[in-house]
Write an enzyme that holds these catalytic residues in place. Structure first.
Site, PDB file in Angstrom:
ATOM      1  N   THR A 246     -14.289 -20.519  76.827  1.00 29.05           N
ATOM      2  CA  THR A 246     -12.908 -20.502  76.336  1.00 29.05           C
ATOM      3  C   THR A 246     -11.912 -20.202  77.442  1.00 29.05           C
ATOM      4  O   THR A 246     -10.803 -20.731  77.454  1.00 29.05           O
ATOM      5  CB  THR A 246     -12.762 -19.462  75.206  1.00 29.05           C
ATOM      6  OG1 THR A 246     -13.640 -19.815  74.141  1.00 29.05           O
ATOM      7  CG2 THR A 246     -11.341 -19.406  74.675  1.00 29.05           C
TER       8      THR A 246
ATOM      9  N   SER B  25     -20.746 -21.637  76.494  1.00 29.25           N
ATOM     10  CA  SER B  25     -21.953 -20.848  76.726  1.00 29.25           C
ATOM     11  C   SER B  25     -23.018 -21.075  75.660  1.00 29.25           C
ATOM     12  O   SER B  25     -24.190 -20.748  75.871  1.00 29.25           O
ATOM     13  CB  SER B  25     -21.609 -19.360  76.821  1.00 29.25           C
ATOM     14  OG  SER B  25     -21.123 -18.848  75.592  1.00 29.25           O
TER      15      SER B  25
ATOM     16  N   THR C  86     -17.884 -16.649  75.554  1.00 24.98           N
ATOM     17  CA  THR C  86     -18.210 -15.392  74.869  1.00 24.98           C
ATOM     18  C   THR C  86     -19.469 -15.489  73.995  1.00 24.98           C
ATOM     19  O   THR C  86     -20.087 -14.471  73.695  1.00 24.98           O
ATOM     20  CB  THR C  86     -17.045 -14.929  73.971  1.00 24.98           C
ATOM     21  OG1 THR C  86     -16.772 -15.934  72.987  1.00 24.98           O
ATOM     22  CG2 THR C  86     -15.798 -14.649  74.789  1.00 24.98           C
ATOM     23  N   ASP C  87     -19.857 -16.696  73.589  1.00 29.42           N
ATOM     24  CA  ASP C  87     -20.958 -16.835  72.625  1.00 29.42           C
ATOM     25  C   ASP C  87     -22.248 -16.189  73.113  1.00 29.42           C
ATOM     26  O   ASP C  87     -22.948 -15.527  72.344  1.00 29.42           O
ATOM     27  CB  ASP C  87     -21.210 -18.310  72.311  1.00 29.42           C
ATOM     28  CG  ASP C  87     -20.128 -18.913  71.431  1.00 29.42           C
ATOM     29  OD1 ASP C  87     -19.295 -18.145  70.916  1.00 29.42           O
ATOM     30  OD2 ASP C  87     -20.115 -20.151  71.263  1.00 29.42           O
TER      31      ASP C  87
END
Length: 373
Positions: free
Chosen positions: A54, A105, A138-139
């Site tokens: 992101t 990610s 962030t995943d």
């Protein structure tokens, strides 16, 4: 528009008039090229490794907070655009940038981890690199951070950073997160702390941090360990240091590895049977993390299949789908030959088991690792 321009011009006139009345000694003196070079030479050198996510994404407009990136038809930005967009980072370090990947990610693989980790170790061997910042989605941020925490062979700062909102969004969190990450990686106080995550002004240990909300900027929390510290005005203030083994003190070496052993996660719900476990074994799993309910509890059929898997040489770790807490080595687990996850959530237990299996298949030795790491 005309009114705004008049007000703006008037305001600037007042400001410049005020500055003109100050004593000459208070005026800012131009910095000579030699002095500027001296300032640059005194700054630490921080390498930014960009992997996508992101923080490198764009949306269609300022209010596109969750619909952005490739899925919304928007191409990601490269590392140089990322660096150029936040010139404030130059105050804290001399920056070099490198694009390792440029994908979300959720699309990363364990082969990508090995590539990234080898590059991190290669850069940190150089005396001209004082710290590394990795921009990431962030995943799976917590997973990459924990993997690097176990395989990085340097005490220099390694900081992972991300954002929950794209750069085009109203109140984007990426720019300040990146400034804080560079400031942290450039700080002498950040040495020997292991791999860290900095988001939302909070410094988190790789072992303890986890994503807790799908969209909120305050998503990353450390439910069992607490934060290591906080960023205030781009200065790190540490309140604790990690006690678990990390980086230079680990026994794991990925320098010659091209792949990691296959480890699967079995997520337990009411009424689960053992068929998924059986399929994992059939498809070549060398290890299974059982994300049980409560204190790693599971239905009898699941337990039966897991016990059979152990007999076939598969290492089983009894863990929990609960977001925090410790799974201790109770007799009901040890009698079946299971390792217990201790304070590792299922995704981090998987990482540790993959690395453990590159060293041994002995459950007692692997339990030691889960205790120490």
């Amino acid at each position: 528009m005309k009114t705004a321009k008049v007000l703006s011009t008037a305001a600037l006139t007042i400001v410049f008039s005020t500055l003109a009345t100050l004593p000459a000694m208070a005026a800012e003196q131009p910095v000579s090229p030699k002095a500027e070079q001296s300032i640059q030479n005194s700054l630490p050198n921080v390498a930014i490794l960009a992997t996508g996510g992101t923080i490198a994404s764009k949306g269609a407009g300022a209010l596109a907070l969750t619909d952005y990136g490739v899925g919304a038809g928007q191409k990601p930005v490269g590392v140089q655009q990322l660096v150029n967009a936040v010139p404030e980072i130059q105050k804290f370090a001399n920056i070099s940038g490198e694009q390792v990947f440029n994908i979300g990610s959720s699309k990363l693989s364990t082969q990508d981890w090995l590539k990234l980790a080898k590059r991190v170790n290669e850069l940190l061997k150089s005396p001209s690199v004082d710290g590394i910042v990795i921009t990431h989605g962030t995943d799976t941020l917590e997973e990459t951070a924990y993997f690097l925490n176990l395989v990085t062979k340097s005490n220099k700062p390694v900081v992972l950073v991300a954002s929950m909102r794209p750069a085009t969004a109203l109140s984007a969190d990426g720019p300040l997160n990146l400034v804080n990450a560079v400031a942290l990686a450039a700080s002498k106080a950040a040495k020997d702390k292991g791999v860290m995550v900095v988001m939302n002004d909070q410094i988190s240990p790789a072992f303890g941090v986890t994503k807790t909300n799908s969209t909120n900027v305050a998503t990353f929390k450390c439910p069992d360990t607490g934060y290591m510290g906080y960023m205030q005005n781009n200065v790190p203030y540490f309140v604790s240091s990690p006690t678990k083994k990390h980086t230079v003190n680990t026994e794991f070496d990925i320098s010659k590895l091209d792949a990691l052993p296959r480890v699967e996660v079995n997520y337990v719900v009411l009424g689960s049977d053992g068929k998924l476990v059986d399929a994992m074994v059939k498809n070549g799993a060398k290890g299974i993390i059982n994300a049980g309910v409560g204190h790693a509890n599971m239905p009898n059929d699941v337990n039966k299949s897991l016990a059979e898997a152990v007999k076939q040489g598969v290492v089983v770790v009894a863990g929990s789908r609960v977001g925090s807490g410790m799974i201790t080595p109770l007799n009901k687990f040890t009698k079946e030959g299971y390792v217990t996850a201790m304070m590792h959530n299922p995704q981090k237990a998987r990482i540790l088991l993959m690395l453990a299996l590159t060293k041994t298949q002995d459950p007692k030795e692997i339990q030691r690792m889960f205790n120490e790491y």
